[in-house]
Design an enzyme around this catalytic site. Structure first.
Site, PDB file in Angstrom:
ATOM      1  CG  HIS A   1      24.222 -25.680   5.870  1.00  0.00           C
ATOM      2  ND1 HIS A   1      25.105 -26.070   6.846  1.00  0.00           N
ATOM      3  CD2 HIS A   1      23.102 -25.309   6.509  1.00  0.00           C
ATOM      4  CE1 HIS A   1      24.536 -25.953   8.028  1.00  0.00           C
ATOM      5  NE2 HIS A   1      23.313 -25.491   7.858  1.00  0.00           N
TER       6      HIS A   1
ATOM      7  CD  GLU B   1      25.293 -23.096  13.978  1.00  0.00           C
ATOM      8  OE1 GLU B   1      25.241 -22.391  12.976  1.00  0.00           O
ATOM      9  OE2 GLU B   1      24.279 -23.369  14.668  1.00  0.00           O
TER      10      GLU B   1
END
Ligand code: NOJ
Length: 549
Positions: free
Chosen positions: A329, A267
């Site tokens: 999320h 990420e």
């Protein structure tokens, strides 16, 4: 066009499903999801005719944590938080997942630990601590920290430690001190953690915040710029995207060499010129996959998608493979984001078609396959410090973390206790049982898309070829692959607008043939059949997939 090579890595044809452990399934009535709960729901994911048929689960952090950042503040990298269960439960989960053909991907937070981690407790105990330089400590002036760096979750990235009189660096919350990756002892300890989980049988890691893994340790001020939120009022030139991060990832890639099927997906919220794709390195020496969040952040506009898809597809070097992701999320769910000024369900169906037809590994965020909406939460419901800090100006992250709705029993079958976050308002209509009964549901669409993707070599291995010359409001492309004996191509057409479109593709469109078979439409009313590039229609916000013959 892609040529098929011998045995590509498993993630080229896999669908990954992200489980947020807090919210998937509770087994002991404490209102928080847990590992035995996940195990009890594995059949939903794979192994029965009714299953979704995904290939891997990515588990957001399970490690013991004070949960200031809901597990992204780790106290012990080699254990399981008691809220979720035990290491034995984890081993059972891995075994049960593997038995069904599901791979297990762990979240790994390399940039920072919790301030409750024994390493940091030791480090902050004295300036002479043997672990002092496991973290970044620096002197400021009387009233100023060592640099102007802003933390991602607000405020300064430096906090003064009263006990030793120095500042420590934290790129996120003050409870998340950054590890000093220039220190070889830190690298050894963390690579030991990686081996610990690989030996337990995990199949990969989702690596958190990788572009923060190095800093300019002469602590220069970041240049300023105009912006609304403090974090964006500076160019993050010195606190992110430093050469050290690449060095670390290259070393990590070497460290997992003896576990050849291990997937590393990173990420990186980079806005540097190379963008997140810089973390593929040469394509074979850093990460296998790197999230590119530009589509996720984009408005639902065909021209923006067209440009971003092409840019991000072409940015991936040979040897790398793109992950495709619309929800996770950290964001409002894409059904709400993309759906803002149109029909959210139709748009989410069209987005699903895109998710499974772009070149790359689709990442499905739990509940997205049901069409689950963001929870409508009150201030008193909120749990995430970041969400609380910016509420009500920003929607934040809690609305996308509400419990998975399984059925219409109390608390949607998620828990027998009180759920840690309220259920999303639509759970009585949007839940797994309803989705399984209704052939026109979002869940049925996801299942069909997964089945079609897996059965199509054009979709799992083909190149991405944009088609120009259609209406500006429509995204048109095809995926194409050359096998030993023939060519396979799948055309995708998505109407982003809220009105119907009739399309004739120009003869210059680089299609192998101008006719084909309609395999799937996101409109449940449309029947399959013949298709022609000379004239076809798309309903409002409809997407379709055509096998070119
Ligand atoms: C990215 C994670 O996805 C997010 O949830 C977390 O808060 C930050 N990194 C910090 O670890």
């Amino acid at each position: 066009m892609s040529l098929i090579h011998a045995a590509p890595p498993w993630w080229h044809s896999a669908v990954v499903y992200q489980i947020y452990p807090w919210s998937f399934q509770d087994s002991n009535g404490d209102g928080i999801g847990d590992l035995p709960g996940i195990i009890s729901r594995l059949d939903y994911l794979k192994g029965t005719p009714d299953s979704l048929d995904i290939d891997a689960i990515w588990l957001s952090p399970l490690y013991p944590s004070p949960m200031h950042d809901f597990g992204y503040d780790v106290m012990d990298y080699c254990a399981i938080d008691s809220r979720f269960g035990t290491l034995e439960d984890f081993d059972r989960l891995t075994a049960e997942a593997h038995r069904r053909g599901i791979r297990v991907v762990m979240d790994l937070v390399l940039n920072h630990t919790s301030d409750q981690h024994p390493w940091f407790i030791e480090s902050r105990s004295s300036r002479r601590s043997e672990k002092r330089d496991w973290y970044y400590w620096a002197d400021g002036t009387a009233h100023h920290p060592p640099s102007n760096w802003a933390a991602r979750f607000g405020g300064s990235a430096w906090t003064k430690d009263k006990h030793t009189g120095q500042y420590y660096l934290h790129s996120f919350l003050p409870e998340q001190p950054d590890l000093n990756w220039t220190n070889p002892a830190v690298r050894d300890a963390m690579f030991g953690v990686v081996r610990f989980w690989l030996e337990r049988g995990v199949d990969g890691f989702r690596l958190d915040a990788i572009n923060w893994l190095g800093k300019d340790t002469s602590w220069p001020d970041n240049p300023r710029r105009l912006a609304w939120r403090s974090y964006y009022r500076q160019v993050h030139r010195y606190d992110r995207d430093q050469p050290q991060a690449h060095e670390t990832l290259r070393a990590l890639r070497v460290a997992v060499k003896n576990y050849p099927d291990t997937m590393l997906v990173g990420e990186a919220s980079s806005d540097t010129p190379g963008g997140p794709a810089a973390f593929y390195g040469s394509g074979t020496n850093e990460l296998h996959e790197v999230f590119d969040f530009r589509l996720l952040r984009s408005p639902w506009q065909a021209d923006v998608f067209r440009r971003l898809i092409l840019e991000s597809d072409r940015a991936v070097p040979g040897g790398g493979w793109p992950p495709i992701v619309f929800s996770n999320h950290d964001q409002s769910r894409h059904i709400d984001r993309y759906g803002k000024d149109g029909d959210p369900v139709r748009r989410a169906r069209a987005a699903a078609l895109l998710l499974f037809t772009l070149r790359g590994t689709p990442f499905v965020y739990y509940g997205e396959e049901l069409g689950l909406r963001d929870g409508r939460l009150r201030r008193s419901d909120l749990r995430d410090p970041y969400t609380i800090r910016y509420w009500p100006w920003k929607k934040g992250r809690d609305p996308a973390r509400t419990p998975m709705p399984w059925d219409t029993s109390p608390h949607a079958g998620f828990t027998t206790g009180t759920p840690w976050l309220p259920l999303s308002a639509d759970w009585r209509r949007t839940n797994v049982v309803q989705g399984q009964r209704d052939t026109g549901s979002m869940l049925s669409l996801y299942k069909r898309l997964i089945r079609v993707k897996k059965g199509s070599r054009a979709l799992t291995a083909g190149s991405y070829e944009p088609i120009d010359g259609g209406p500006n409001d429509c995204l048109l492309f095809h995926r194409r692959v050359q096998t030993d004996t023939h060519q396979e191509a799948m055309l995708v057409a998505i109407n982003f607008s809220t009105h119907a479109q009739t399309i004739s593709l120009p003869t210059s469109a680089s299609l192998p043939q101008r006719s084909g078979r309609l395999v799937l439409s996101t409109d449940p009313q449309r029947s399959e059949g013949r298709w022609s590039a000379d004239r076809f229609s798309l309903g409002p916000e409809e997407g379709m997939m055509v096998e070119i013959e």
